[in-house]
Design a protein around this motif. Structure first.
Motif, short mmCIF file in Angstrom:
data_model
loop_
_atom_site.label_atom_id
_atom_site.label_comp_id
_atom_site.label_asym_id
_atom_site.label_seq_id
_atom_site.Cartn_x
_atom_site.Cartn_y
_atom_site.Cartn_z
N ILE A 14 -88.49 -9.41 34.49
CA ILE A 14 -89.93 -9.67 34.34
C ILE A 14 -90.27 -9.68 32.85
N HIS A 15 -90.98 -10.69 32.42
CA HIS A 15 -91.55 -10.69 31.07
C HIS A 15 -93.05 -10.50 31.20
N LEU A 16 -93.58 -9.48 30.54
CA LEU A 16 -95.00 -9.17 30.60
C LEU A 16 -95.62 -9.34 29.23
N ASP A 17 -96.73 -10.08 29.18
CA ASP A 17 -97.38 -10.42 27.93
C ASP A 17 -98.88 -10.17 28.08
N MET A 18 -99.39 -9.18 27.36
CA MET A 18 -100.82 -8.86 27.45
C MET A 18 -101.65 -10.06 26.99
N ASP A 19 -102.80 -10.25 27.62
CA ASP A 19 -103.65 -11.40 27.34
C ASP A 19 -104.57 -11.11 26.16
N ALA A 20 -104.39 -11.88 25.05
CA ALA A 20 -105.22 -11.74 23.85
C ALA A 20 -105.41 -10.25 23.55
N PHE A 21 -104.31 -9.54 23.37
CA PHE A 21 -104.30 -8.08 23.42
C PHE A 21 -105.34 -7.43 22.51
N TYR A 22 -105.26 -7.67 21.19
CA TYR A 22 -106.18 -7.00 20.28
C TYR A 22 -107.63 -7.33 20.64
N ALA A 23 -107.89 -8.60 20.87
CA ALA A 23 -109.26 -9.02 21.18
C ALA A 23 -109.74 -8.42 22.50
N SER A 24 -108.84 -8.34 23.47
CA SER A 24 -109.22 -7.79 24.77
C SER A 24 -109.54 -6.31 24.68
N VAL A 25 -108.81 -5.57 23.85
CA VAL A 25 -109.11 -4.16 23.64
C VAL A 25 -110.48 -4.00 23.00
N GLU A 26 -110.79 -4.85 22.01
CA GLU A 26 -112.10 -4.79 21.37
C GLU A 26 -113.21 -5.09 22.37
N GLN A 27 -113.01 -6.10 23.21
CA GLN A 27 -114.03 -6.44 24.21
C GLN A 27 -114.18 -5.36 25.26
#
Length: 365
Positions: free
Chosen positions: A11-24
C-alpha cells in the motif's frame, strides 16, 4: 502441479495537500478557501503546498508567490508550522503501525506499507487501506489517498489516480496493460529533459518503452534504462524497507574574497543551481528537500531548508527555491561560503529507492 504464485500486498499512502489540509483543519477561517503554505502576500518566496481550492486556479508547489497571486488574487498565504506537521506525521505513523511494522516513510506525508502479513490478520490489502483511511479521517480529521498493488512502483502510481481521498487497486492481472498505457512522464527518472529525449525517440507510453531492447534503453538513458526495461514488464522486487538512511547531494563555494551583497550572492547561487542540477542528473536522482548553507566571515554558519510536495526537476526550480530562502536572511556579516544541497530523494541508480528520512524543518524561517 505448480503451486499458485504468491504476491506481496503493498500500500502506498499519500496525505492529501498535507500542510494545507492541516492548516484548514486547525483554522476555520481557512476552510474552503484557496490557501498556500509558504510564500508571502508581497510576492516573495515560493509555495510549499497549495490547498485543492488553490490548485483549481493552477497554483502548485515550487511556484513563486507572485505567480500564485496572478493566478489566484484571493489566495491566502499561511506560514508553515513544521513542528505541527511533524507531530501529525507521528500520529499517522502510529495508525500505520496498528497493521504492520514494515513501514517505509518517504517524507512526512507519504509512506509504503507491506501488509502481506498484517498484524490484525485482515488479509485484504484493500480492506486494510480502507481501515487506515477511516482511522485518519476519524482521529485526525484529515484525508489520505491510497494505492494498492503487488509492488511499490504500481502502488505509488495508483495512489495518485483518484486524489483527493481516493483508493485505487491495480491487481496482478491488470499490471501489464496498465504499464503499457502509462505515459512515459509517469516513470521515475523521467523529468522534462528525459521526457523530451524520449519523445524525440518516438517513446510516449510504456508500450513504446516495452518494444525497445534493454541495451538500447541503457545506451540512451544510462543505468535507468535497466529500470525502464524491467518496470514496464511489471517487475519491481524492491522490499518495503523501514528506517532507510538519509542521503543528500550538494555543492558549495568558498570565496577568495568575502562577499557582502545579495546581488553577488544571487549570481553565485544561480551558478551553483546549474552545477547542482548537473550533479543530480549524473546520479539519476530526484529530491524534494533543498537546503541552503551560508557561512559568514567569522565562521558562524546557518542553514535554511524547504521541502516541496514534488521533486526538484529543473535548475530553475532549484534556483527559485534557493533564492527564496536566501532572500529571507538578513546578512549579519560578509559571507565566505555559500552552498546548496538536495535530499529526501528517489535514487534510481540500478533501481529506484524512494525511502528517505523524515524531513525535519527546524531551520525554516
Amino acid at each position: 502441479m505448480d503451486s499458485p504464485q504468491t504476491y506481496r500486498k503493498i500500500i502506498h499512502l499519500d496525505m492529501d495537500a498535507f500542510y494545507a489540509s492541516v492548516e484548514q483543519r486547525d483554522f476555520p477561517e481557512y476552510r474552503g478557501k484557496a490557501i498556500a503554505v509558504g510564500g508571502s502576500p508581497d510576492g516573495r518566496g515560493v509555495v510549499a503546498t497549495a490547498s485543492y481550492e488553490a490548485r483549481k486556479f493552477g497554483v502548485k508547489s515550487a511556484m513563486s508567490s507572485r505567480k500564485a497571486l496572478q493566478l489566484c488574487p484571493e489566495i491566502i498565504f499561511a506560514r508553515p508550522r513544521f513542528e505541527v506537521y511533524k507531530q501529525v506525521s507521528y500520529q499517522i505513523r502510529e495508525i500505520f503501525q496498528r497493521y504492520t511494522d514494515l513501514i517505509e516513510p518517504l517524507s512526512l506525508d507519504e509512506a509504503f506499507l507491506d501488509v502481506t502479513m498484517d498484524k490484525q490478520g485482515i488479509g485484504s490489502a484493500i480492506d486494510i487501506a480502507k481501515a487506515i483511511k477511516s482511522a485518519i479521517k476519524e482521529e485526525l480529521n484529515l484525508t489520505v489517498s491510497a494505492g494498492v498493488s503487488v509492488n511499490k512502483f504500481v502502488a505509488k502510481i495508483a495512489s495518485d489516480m483518484d486524489k483527493p481521498n481516493g483508493l485505487t487497486f491495480i491487481g496482478p492481472s491488470k499490471i501489464l496493460k496498465f504499464m503499457e498505457s502509462l505515459p512515459v512522464e509517469k516513470f521515475f527518472g523521467v523529468g522534462k529533459v528525459t521526457a523530451k529525449k524520449m519523445h524525440e525517440l518516438g517513446l510516449f507510453t510504456g508500450m513504446d518503452l516495452k518494444k525497445q531492447r534493454e541495451d538500447d534503453l541503457v545506451r540512451w538513458f544510462g543505468k535507468t534504462g535497466h529500470f525502464f526495461y524491467r518496470i514496464v514488464r511489471g517487475i519491481d522486487e524492491r522490499p518495503v524497507t523501514p528506517n532507510r538512511s538519509s542521503k543528500s547531494v550538494g555543492i558549495e563555494d568558498t570565496f577568495e574574497t568575502d562577499i557582502e551583497t545579495f546581488e553577488e550572492l544571487n549570481a553565485i547561487l544561480q551558478r551553483l543551481s546549474i552545477q547542482l542540477w548537473g550533479r543530480i542528473g549524473k546520479k539519476e536522482i530526484s529530491g524534494r528537500t533543498l537546503t541552503l548553507k551560508l557561512k559568514y566571515a567569522d565562521f558562524v554558519q546557518l542553514t535554511r531548508s524547504l521541502t516541496l510536495d514534488t521533486s526538484f526537476d529543473s535548475e530553475e526550480k532549484i534556483y527559485a527555491t534557493a533564492h527564496s530562502l536566501l532572500s529571507k536572511i538578513a546578512l549579519a556579516n560578509k559571507v565566505r561560503l555559500l552552498g546548496i544541497s538536495i535530499s529526501n530523494f528517489v535514487d534510481e541508480t540500478d533501481f529506484p529507492k524512494e525511502g528517505v528520512q523524515l524531513a525535519l524543518f527546524e531551520n525554516y524561517q
